[in-house]
Scaffold this motif. Structure first.
Motif, PDB file in Angstrom:
ATOM      1  N   ALA A 155       0.831  -1.317   0.079  1.00 51.08           N
ATOM      2  CA  ALA A 155       0.015   0.016  -0.165  1.00 51.08           C
ATOM      3  C   ALA A 155       0.905   1.329  -0.021  1.00 51.08           C
ATOM      4  O   ALA A 155       0.655   2.114  -0.901  1.00 51.08           O
ATOM      5  N   THR A 156       1.876   1.174   0.750  1.00 43.38           N
ATOM      6  CA  THR A 156       3.119   2.389   0.989  1.00 43.38           C
ATOM      7  C   THR A 156       3.311   2.548  -0.555  1.00 43.38           C
ATOM      8  O   THR A 156       3.672   3.643  -1.014  1.00 43.38           O
ATOM      9  N   LEU A 157       4.058   1.398  -1.078  1.00 42.79           N
ATOM     10  CA  LEU A 157       4.486   1.598  -2.636  1.00 42.79           C
ATOM     11  C   LEU A 157       3.523   2.125  -3.585  1.00 42.79           C
ATOM     12  O   LEU A 157       4.034   2.855  -4.409  1.00 42.79           O
ATOM     13  N   ILE A 158       2.396   1.601  -3.636  1.00 44.97           N
ATOM     14  CA  ILE A 158       1.373   2.132  -4.398  1.00 44.97           C
ATOM     15  C   ILE A 158       0.992   3.558  -4.196  1.00 44.97           C
ATOM     16  O   ILE A 158       0.980   4.450  -5.150  1.00 44.97           O
ATOM     17  N   ALA A 159       0.903   4.020  -3.107  1.00 45.93           N
ATOM     18  CA  ALA A 159       0.774   5.261  -2.780  1.00 45.93           C
ATOM     19  C   ALA A 159       1.938   6.369  -3.262  1.00 45.93           C
ATOM     20  O   ALA A 159       1.546   7.433  -3.714  1.00 45.93           O
ATOM     21  N   GLN A 160       3.141   5.735  -3.202  1.00 46.75           N
ATOM     22  CA  GLN A 160       4.367   6.519  -3.417  1.00 46.75           C
ATOM     23  C   GLN A 160       4.275   6.833  -5.101  1.00 46.75           C
ATOM     24  O   GLN A 160       4.637   7.734  -5.526  1.00 46.75           O
ATOM     25  N   VAL A 161       3.947   5.683  -5.674  1.00 47.57           N
ATOM     26  CA  VAL A 161       3.921   5.547  -7.111  1.00 47.57           C
ATOM     27  C   VAL A 161       2.864   6.833  -7.466  1.00 47.57           C
ATOM     28  O   VAL A 161       3.242   7.451  -8.470  1.00 47.57           O
ATOM     29  N   GLU A 162       1.767   6.440  -6.943  1.00 47.18           N
ATOM     30  CA  GLU A 162       0.759   7.843  -7.428  1.00 47.18           C
ATOM     31  C   GLU A 162       1.157   8.816  -6.914  1.00 47.18           C
ATOM     32  O   GLU A 162       0.845   9.696  -7.854  1.00 47.18           O
ATOM     33  N   ARG A 163       1.567   9.448  -5.862  1.00 43.91           N
ATOM     34  CA  ARG A 163       2.432  10.524  -5.581  1.00 43.91           C
ATOM     35  C   ARG A 163       3.116  10.979  -6.945  1.00 43.91           C
ATOM     36  O   ARG A 163       3.307  12.149  -7.094  1.00 43.91           O
ATOM     37  N   SER A 164       4.272  10.078  -6.953  1.00 47.13           N
ATOM     38  CA  SER A 164       5.061  10.393  -8.160  1.00 47.13           C
ATOM     39  C   SER A 164       4.725  10.840  -9.364  1.00 47.13           C
ATOM     40  O   SER A 164       4.808  11.422 -10.157  1.00 47.13           O
ATOM     41  N   GLN A 167      -3.119   0.926 -13.811  1.00 48.98           N
ATOM     42  CA  GLN A 167      -4.279   0.214 -13.225  1.00 48.98           C
ATOM     43  C   GLN A 167      -4.470  -1.422 -13.610  1.00 48.98           C
ATOM     44  O   GLN A 167      -4.777  -2.165 -12.862  1.00 48.98           O
ATOM     45  N   GLN A 168      -3.958  -1.560 -14.740  1.00 55.44           N
ATOM     46  CA  GLN A 168      -3.988  -2.939 -15.261  1.00 55.44           C
ATOM     47  C   GLN A 168      -2.922  -3.836 -14.421  1.00 55.44           C
ATOM     48  O   GLN A 168      -3.071  -5.111 -14.045  1.00 55.44           O
ATOM     49  N   LEU A 169      -1.880  -3.263 -14.184  1.00 59.99           N
ATOM     50  CA  LEU A 169      -0.714  -3.891 -13.174  1.00 59.99           C
ATOM     51  C   LEU A 169      -1.468  -4.352 -12.010  1.00 59.99           C
ATOM     52  O   LEU A 169      -1.291  -5.501 -11.689  1.00 59.99           O
ATOM     53  N   GLN A 170      -1.915  -3.220 -11.542  1.00 58.53           N
ATOM     54  CA  GLN A 170      -2.381  -3.623  -9.885  1.00 58.53           C
ATOM     55  C   GLN A 170      -3.526  -4.598 -10.049  1.00 58.53           C
ATOM     56  O   GLN A 170      -3.786  -5.455  -9.351  1.00 58.53           O
ATOM     57  N   GLN A 171      -4.608  -4.689 -11.111  1.00 65.72           N
ATOM     58  CA  GLN A 171      -5.507  -5.421 -11.157  1.00 65.72           C
ATOM     59  C   GLN A 171      -5.093  -6.987 -11.682  1.00 65.72           C
ATOM     60  O   GLN A 171      -5.839  -7.885 -11.160  1.00 65.72           O
ATOM     61  N   SER A 172      -3.873  -7.005 -12.109  1.00 61.43           N
ATOM     62  CA  SER A 172      -3.365  -8.042 -12.626  1.00 61.43           C
ATOM     63  C   SER A 172      -2.816  -9.092 -11.456  1.00 61.43           C
ATOM     64  O   SER A 172      -2.449 -10.278 -11.678  1.00 61.43           O
TER      65      SER A 172
END
Length: 100
Positions: free
Chosen positions: A57-66, A89-94
């Motif tokens: 979740a931290t990784l995803i949040a940081q990528v979103e911020r970036s 989105q496709q990466l996360q869903q996959s």
């Protein structure tokens, strides 16, 4: 599955996902995947340098911020942003581990 294992699996899944796109993706998809991979790698490297455990979740949040920072700086056209966010989105869903 503990957070570290889940996070390591997500990072490996992301690398595999980007690699599998190379032979089949369009030029636009390859650009978006390569651009996104750069952000993911930068975030992972930055988080690892802190030598503190971090979650998916931290990784995803940081990528979103970036990504948001890059858009604010005008690094992407509107179409490029859409393509990058679609691949993200496709990466996360996959990732079945993360989605479960």
């Amino acid at each position: 599955m503990n957070d570290n294992t889940q996070t390591e699996r997500f990072i490996q899944h992301a690398a595999d996902y980007f690699d599998q796109l190379v032979p089949v993706a369009t030029d636009d998809e390859l650009f978006a995947a390569g651009y996104l991979r750069g952000h993911v790698d930068l975030v992972v490297g930055t988080l690892q340098l802190t030598e503190q455990p971090f979650s998916t979740a931290t990784l995803i949040a940081q990528v979103e911020r970036s990504l948001s920072d890059a858009v604010e700086k005008g690094e992407l056209t509107a179409l490029d942003e859409l393509q990058v966010r679609t691949v993200w989105q496709q990466l996360q869903q996959s990732d079945k581990t993360f989605a479960a």
